[in-house]
Design an enzyme around this catalytic site. Structure first.
Site, PDB file in Angstrom:
ATOM      1  N   GLU A   1      43.201  32.949  21.917  1.00 19.43           N
ATOM      2  CA  GLU A   1      44.665  33.120  21.940  1.00 19.43           C
ATOM      3  C   GLU A   1      45.065  34.414  21.229  1.00 19.43           C
ATOM      4  OE1 GLU A   1      47.612  31.256  22.748  1.00 19.43           O
ATOM      5  OE2 GLU A   1      46.509  29.866  24.003  1.00 19.43           O
TER       6      GLU A   1
ATOM      7  N   CYS B   1      44.996  21.331  31.060  1.00 18.93           N
ATOM      8  CA  CYS B   1      44.453  21.246  29.700  1.00 18.93           C
ATOM      9  C   CYS B   1      43.447  20.109  29.602  1.00 18.93           C
ATOM     10  CB  CYS B   1      45.619  21.020  28.740  1.00 18.93           C
ATOM     11  SG  CYS B   1      45.137  20.702  27.048  1.00 18.93           S
TER      12      CYS B   1
ATOM     13  N   CYS C   1      37.264  23.632  28.312  1.00 23.68           N
ATOM     14  CA  CYS C   1      38.531  24.096  27.749  1.00 23.68           C
ATOM     15  C   CYS C   1      38.944  25.295  28.586  1.00 23.68           C
ATOM     16  CB  CYS C   1      38.367  24.481  26.272  1.00 23.68           C
ATOM     17  SG  CYS C   1      39.839  25.272  25.576  1.00 23.68           S
ATOM     18  N   THR C   2      40.212  25.335  28.971  1.00 22.26           N
ATOM     19  CA  THR C   2      40.682  26.399  29.870  1.00 22.26           C
ATOM     20  C   THR C   2      40.541  27.793  29.272  1.00 22.26           C
ATOM     21  OG1 THR C   2      42.897  25.899  29.095  1.00 22.26           O
ATOM     22  CG2 THR C   2      42.290  25.074  31.262  1.00 22.26           C
ATOM     23  N   HIS C   3      40.416  27.883  27.939  1.00 23.60           N
ATOM     24  CA  HIS C   3      40.293  29.193  27.320  1.00 23.60           C
ATOM     25  C   HIS C   3      38.896  29.792  27.467  1.00 23.60           C
ATOM     26  CE1 HIS C   3      43.858  27.759  25.122  1.00 23.60           C
ATOM     27  NE2 HIS C   3      44.136  29.017  24.944  1.00 23.60           N
TER      28      HIS C   3
ATOM     29  N   ASP D   1      50.065  22.586  30.846  1.00 22.43           N
ATOM     30  CA  ASP D   1      49.050  22.986  29.874  1.00 22.43           C
ATOM     31  C   ASP D   1      49.676  23.015  28.486  1.00 22.43           C
ATOM     32  OD1 ASP D   1      46.252  23.963  29.510  1.00 22.43           O
ATOM     33  OD2 ASP D   1      47.283  25.653  28.600  1.00 22.43           O
ATOM     34  N   SER D   2      48.838  22.954  27.458  1.00 17.86           N
ATOM     35  CA  SER D   2      49.350  23.030  26.088  1.00 17.86           C
ATOM     36  C   SER D   2      49.873  24.436  25.780  1.00 17.86           C
ATOM     37  CB  SER D   2      48.255  22.659  25.105  1.00 17.86           C
ATOM     38  OG  SER D   2      47.172  23.547  25.236  1.00 17.86           O
TER      39      SER D   2
ATOM     40  N   THR E   1      42.179  18.793  26.863  1.00 21.31           N
ATOM     41  CA  THR E   1      42.546  17.836  25.817  1.00 21.31           C
ATOM     42  C   THR E   1      43.589  16.863  26.355  1.00 21.31           C
ATOM     43  OG1 THR E   1      42.091  19.531  24.161  1.00 21.31           O
ATOM     44  CG2 THR E   1      43.368  17.644  23.455  1.00 21.31           C
TER      45      THR E   1
ATOM     46  N   TYR F   1      46.688  21.648  21.168  1.00 19.92           N
ATOM     47  CA  TYR F   1      46.520  20.191  21.201  1.00 19.92           C
ATOM     48  C   TYR F   1      45.168  19.771  20.627  1.00 19.92           C
ATOM     49  CZ  TYR F   1      50.481  19.391  24.456  1.00 19.92           C
ATOM     50  OH  TYR F   1      51.710  19.287  25.044  1.00 19.92           O
ATOM     51  N   GLY F   2      44.201  20.678  20.683  1.00 19.44           N
ATOM     52  CA  GLY F   2      42.802  20.333  20.428  1.00 19.44           C
ATOM     53  C   GLY F   2      42.511  19.756  19.056  1.00 19.44           C
TER      54      GLY F   2
END
Lengths: 281, 281
Positions: free
Chosen positions: B154, B75, B186-188, B12-13, B77, B44-45
């Site tokens: 984040e 990720c 998006c994983t977030h 992942d980023s 992206t 990365y996005g």
């Protein structure tokens, strides 16, 4: 090439340093500039000291190869951690934003109650706090990390309803602290200056080191007889570590260039320089 | 080492991929995992395709050296731009989040009016849009880039007054579009799931590919006879390209580990591996 016709190098983690370039354009209108924005690895503000120093040294080394006569580190985060090492290791003078910011801030405050607004890494470095405590032990310092400001400004979200709320979220802790000056210790923050002013109140002076930084550069160039007196328009060359398209778009927000010739190039990595000649108009 | 006792690699980023790891822990509780978060270069996005692919290949190469039997690119992206190249070049199977996300989304929609929420780079890649158009030419797709979501999450700013406004800022364009499903690409985003649900309304199903992704991994492991049957607790090893302290803090938000032994190490750069043994408790 004559020594004085060498360009000034400007290093930043991204496009924020263009607010410093704007002052260089005003104060040193005959100087050529090579600008490097480390857009492939930005932002620096949430990274570790070791990583920030490594990135800053790599950027400086790239600019040195461009035969610069003076390096300006526009990024506060990079300045906070990297300036001592750069000043020690580089064969040319290095000007950061910390010393100019510190001096202007202390000239401006009367009450000695002051705030430092910056990225998490800049605040955590305590570089401003240590400088102030050393010279002005009676000063009362309020350091405020504002981690979402830079990404928000990078996305151009400077006039939304929530922009003001995000500004308030970070700065409301300064209410009733009776500060009379606040340092904008990140090159992005001037772009939300009016919202910060509104939140902190009219009695708080907002300090931007960019102009003092350009003035220090001028002073050094004149005293070392290295100022450029060319009569032709200066040449501005931009490098970014990520692709140039987005850099160009953001550049139009931060630094709408009108009267200078500008070249934009990709710098893919330290070991793998690929450049594309592309005139920026 | 027996072939089936080799670990699964997760790339992942940053820390977002831990939401995928959470599903792996549930669905594949006997598998060891090596996780790499490229925290020194995230996010990365907002970076270019070329840079994203380069970073992804470097990360995959690092994990390959750890003798993984399967790579999961958590990720979106990185999956959007890098999955084809990885599947072509790597000697092991590579599972991304795109195909699982696509399949789950299309199983869930009835009206064929669907939204894709993701980073700027993921949306720009058109990877979901192309897949959907190819298989479901009648589908009506509404792609929405939400560049501030990941940095905001984040920073842990998931329950502020302005969080809801930022969510509305990006998603209000979906009102009256009569969508019945939206992919959290998006994983977030699962971490602000309830706010997204509130903004889009109860009639919109929110799709997260993480679980399907872990199920695909299980399927492949079983069919290839490479599943791990160890009776001891699995070993989870974490590497980050920036220092581990901040990673550890964020890990507590995304993936509160309780019952597994976890090791956290620094991976300073591709060519300069430095690791610190540190038990994470």
């Amino acid at each position: 090439m004559m020594a004085n016709s060498r360009p000034i190098g400007v290093f930043d983690s991204g496009v924020g340093g263009l607010t410093v370039l704007r002052e260089i354009e005003q104060i040193l209108p005959r100087e050529d500039v090579v600008y490097l924005g480390d857009t492939a690895r930005m932002p620096y503000g949430n990274k570790s000291p070791e990583t920030i120093v490594r990135y800053t040294l790599e950027g400086a080394s790239f600019l040195l190869d461009k035969n610069i006569k003076l390096l300006i580190v526009a990024c506060h985060t990079a300045s906070s951690y990297g300036i001592d090492i750069l000043q020690e290791q580089l064969p040319i003078p290095v000007i950061g934003v910390i010393q100019p910011g510190f001096e202007l801030l202390m000239q401006s405050t009367r009450s000695m109650r002051i705030a430092i607004l910056g990225t998490e890494a800049t605040i955590r470095s305590k570089v401003y706090q240590n400088l102030i405590e050393e010279h002005y032990p009676k000063a009362k310092i309020f350091p405020v990390p504002c981690p979402l400001f830079a990404p928000m400004i990078e996305e151009g979200l400077v006039d939304q309803v929530f922009t003001k709320q995000i500004v308030e979220h970070y700065l409301s802790c300064l209410r009733n602290k009776k500060i009379d000056a606040a340092l904008l210790a990140c090159t992005h923050y001037p772009l939300i200056r009016s919202l910060i002013q509104e939140t902190l109140g009219e009695n708080v002076q907002l300090i931007e080191p960019a102009r003092v930084c350009a003035e220090q550069a001028k002073e050094w160039l004149v005293s070392s007889s290295l100022a450029n007196f060319q009569s032709t328009p200066p040449r501005y060359e931009f490098f970014s570590t990520d692709e140039t398209d987005k850099f160009k778009q953001k550049m139009e927000i931060f630094f709408p260039v009108r009267h200078v010739s500008v070249f934009l190039r990709d710098w893919k990595s330290v070991n793998n320089l690929k450049s594309c000649n592309q005139t920026f108009t």
